[in-house]
Write a protein that holds these residues in place. Sequence first.
Motif, mmCIF file in Angstrom:
data_model
loop_
_atom_site.group_PDB
_atom_site.id
_atom_site.type_symbol
_atom_site.label_atom_id
_atom_site.label_comp_id
_atom_site.label_asym_id
_atom_site.label_seq_id
_atom_site.Cartn_x
_atom_site.Cartn_y
_atom_site.Cartn_z
ATOM 1 N N THR A 268 2.021 -12.374 -0.690
ATOM 2 C CA THR A 268 1.783 -11.491 0.459
ATOM 3 C C THR A 268 2.241 -10.069 0.202
ATOM 4 O O THR A 268 1.662 -9.124 0.735
ATOM 5 C CB THR A 268 2.525 -12.018 1.708
ATOM 6 N N GLU A 291 -2.726 -13.345 0.239
ATOM 7 C CA GLU A 291 -2.565 -12.651 1.523
ATOM 8 C C GLU A 291 -2.024 -11.243 1.293
ATOM 9 O O GLU A 291 -1.258 -10.712 2.095
ATOM 10 C CB GLU A 291 -1.637 -13.458 2.430
ATOM 11 N N SER A 293 -1.745 -7.357 1.221
ATOM 12 C CA SER A 293 -2.254 -6.255 2.048
ATOM 13 C C SER A 293 -1.930 -4.888 1.454
ATOM 14 O O SER A 293 -2.491 -3.887 1.888
ATOM 15 C CB SER A 293 -1.674 -6.344 3.465
ATOM 16 N N SER A 294 -1.033 -4.846 0.481
ATOM 17 C CA SER A 294 -0.630 -3.554 -0.088
ATOM 18 C C SER A 294 -0.444 -3.667 -1.595
ATOM 19 O O SER A 294 -0.098 -4.737 -2.110
ATOM 20 C CB SER A 294 0.666 -3.047 0.551
ATOM 21 N N ASN A 320 -8.396 -11.115 0.257
ATOM 22 C CA ASN A 320 -7.031 -10.806 0.663
ATOM 23 C C ASN A 320 -7.035 -10.063 2.001
ATOM 24 O O ASN A 320 -7.984 -10.200 2.776
ATOM 25 C CB ASN A 320 -6.327 -10.011 -0.432
ATOM 26 N N ARG A 321 -5.996 -9.285 2.277
ATOM 27 C CA ARG A 321 -5.876 -8.608 3.579
ATOM 28 C C ARG A 321 -5.810 -7.091 3.428
ATOM 29 O O ARG A 321 -5.175 -6.404 4.229
ATOM 30 C CB ARG A 321 -4.646 -9.122 4.319
ATOM 31 N N ILE A 322 -6.445 -6.572 2.417
ATOM 32 C CA ILE A 322 -6.403 -5.130 2.163
ATOM 33 C C ILE A 322 -7.264 -4.407 3.192
ATOM 34 O O ILE A 322 -8.470 -4.660 3.296
ATOM 35 C CB ILE A 322 -6.874 -4.821 0.737
ATOM 36 N N ASN A 345 -12.416 -8.414 2.059
ATOM 37 C CA ASN A 345 -11.191 -7.798 2.559
ATOM 38 C C ASN A 345 -11.542 -7.013 3.813
ATOM 39 O O ASN A 345 -12.677 -6.540 3.942
ATOM 40 C CB ASN A 345 -10.583 -6.859 1.517
#
Length: 530
Positions: A268, A291, A293-294, A320-322, A345
């Motif tokens: 994550t 997961e 995001s950064s 992913n969560r980008i 994403n």
Amino acid sequence: MTSSIPPDAVGRRILCNGEYGTVLYVGSVPPTAGIWLGIEWDNHQRGKHNGNHEGIQYFKCRHPTGGSFIRPNKANFGVDFLSAVRKRYGLDDDEQDNENETEASLVIGRKTVERVGFDSIKEKQKQLNKLTDISVDECAVSLAGQDEEIRKGCPNIRRINLSTNLLSSWMEVIAVARQVENLELVNLSQNKMKFPSDSPPTSGAFCKLRVLALNQTGVTWDEVLLCATGWPALEELYLASNEISVLQRPIDVLQTLKWLDLSDNQLTDGYQLQLIAGLPRLERLILANNEISSICFPDVEFGKKTALFPSLTHLVVKGNRIAEWSVINELDKLQSLQSFDCRNNPLMNTDKNVETVKQLIIAKIGQLKFLNKSQIFPEERKGAELDYRKEFGIDWIKAGGNQDPNKNNPSKEFLASHPRFQLLCDKYGTPEDGELKKEQPFSLKNQLLSLTIKCPDKPDLKPVEKKLPDSMTIQKLKGLLYRLLRIPGSKLKLSYESSKMKGKEFELDNDLKPLQFYSIENEDCILVRW
């Protein structure tokens, strides 16, 4: 099946009616008579409880219905490696006359391990000492067998597929590998194994190993690092679907690694990636379906190249969560990045057209040659960079940018959001007033687009020039085309060609979206087919 219970049964893997599980208990379960095996099933739907029976906790499962009891004669504890090889290739006493093997192969990353031993090469199949590629996937292999038995029977093995078997211990894998002097590739995926808590003695068992697949084995990153002391030549490592959420810095291990697959795990925190960013030869990093995001490379400012991931050419972060453009800005810091896959994403599902998002990514990452598995051609890059320069030209001026180099002083905030903007100005020149996308006061005249409508499959139909409002939906455009062409809108397939990227089409695939959603501009061409 066997009714005998191995002395080391607890912790062993078993197979029962096609279901895999791990023995967690051996003993009586009153008031019933006899011995039972307490099993935690890989498929928790196969179980009935969590190891508790009539108030007594015999063992514990990770899932509340992941366990059940079976009689020992229902459990298959597996066979040794060489027995599985002989059976697979028709060399055991019961299979001598079996000539109905069907051809198959298994792909491990980029490598294909053939099941040698088909009718066309039957003679080679019957000579184990000549085999170099062996596939015994789903053969219930649980043991290495007697010492030196593999070395004597299969002295030339180089590549082994041992996926989906009953190996329960990494030490058993070492016992196999130390008898295979030239082992280059081994697939151990889908073997739920116990890994050592200390660096295991390998005695050079993996000294020539280049490719290792440990997908769905339950291995942790810490365990990987402990075992990696015995993989001095490893180039490809596959660790998908292991619930890995924490990474540690490799110290004096994995220094030869070129390909690392960490897809379908639970990473994550993008800062975790910095811990593996010192791998000097890593070229491909697959992080799909985590997961994350950064992503951040804090060792350098924007506009400069990071010392991290010095050899990385391919990065996959799809699924992913980008959601932030700052991640894309960070990736431009990588020295060698050429291929980037960020499908599925949130960033790709913004209000902007997907093609527009792709063009922005191309403009932001200067050395990129492939995006989402599509090649970026020079004319596409040029168009994307020119559009980017025009799109944010007004923001650049508002932030202190100026066509006069002596007065050009954009703010740090602008440069952080658009780190390549000044480089694009140096490359193509600062945007002229006529190029800037200025906010126009609303009027119908300002919202009209001068477009050319063509039917590329009907050369006898002449192009038509039209001025259309940018708020017109694709559905209404189809209605207009019906009046022009007398073709029902349901049969029309529309796309457009940008005046800046000749030869590249973009599909108009949503009837409810307006022309402006697709970033259609003056002088663009609507292409009509049916």
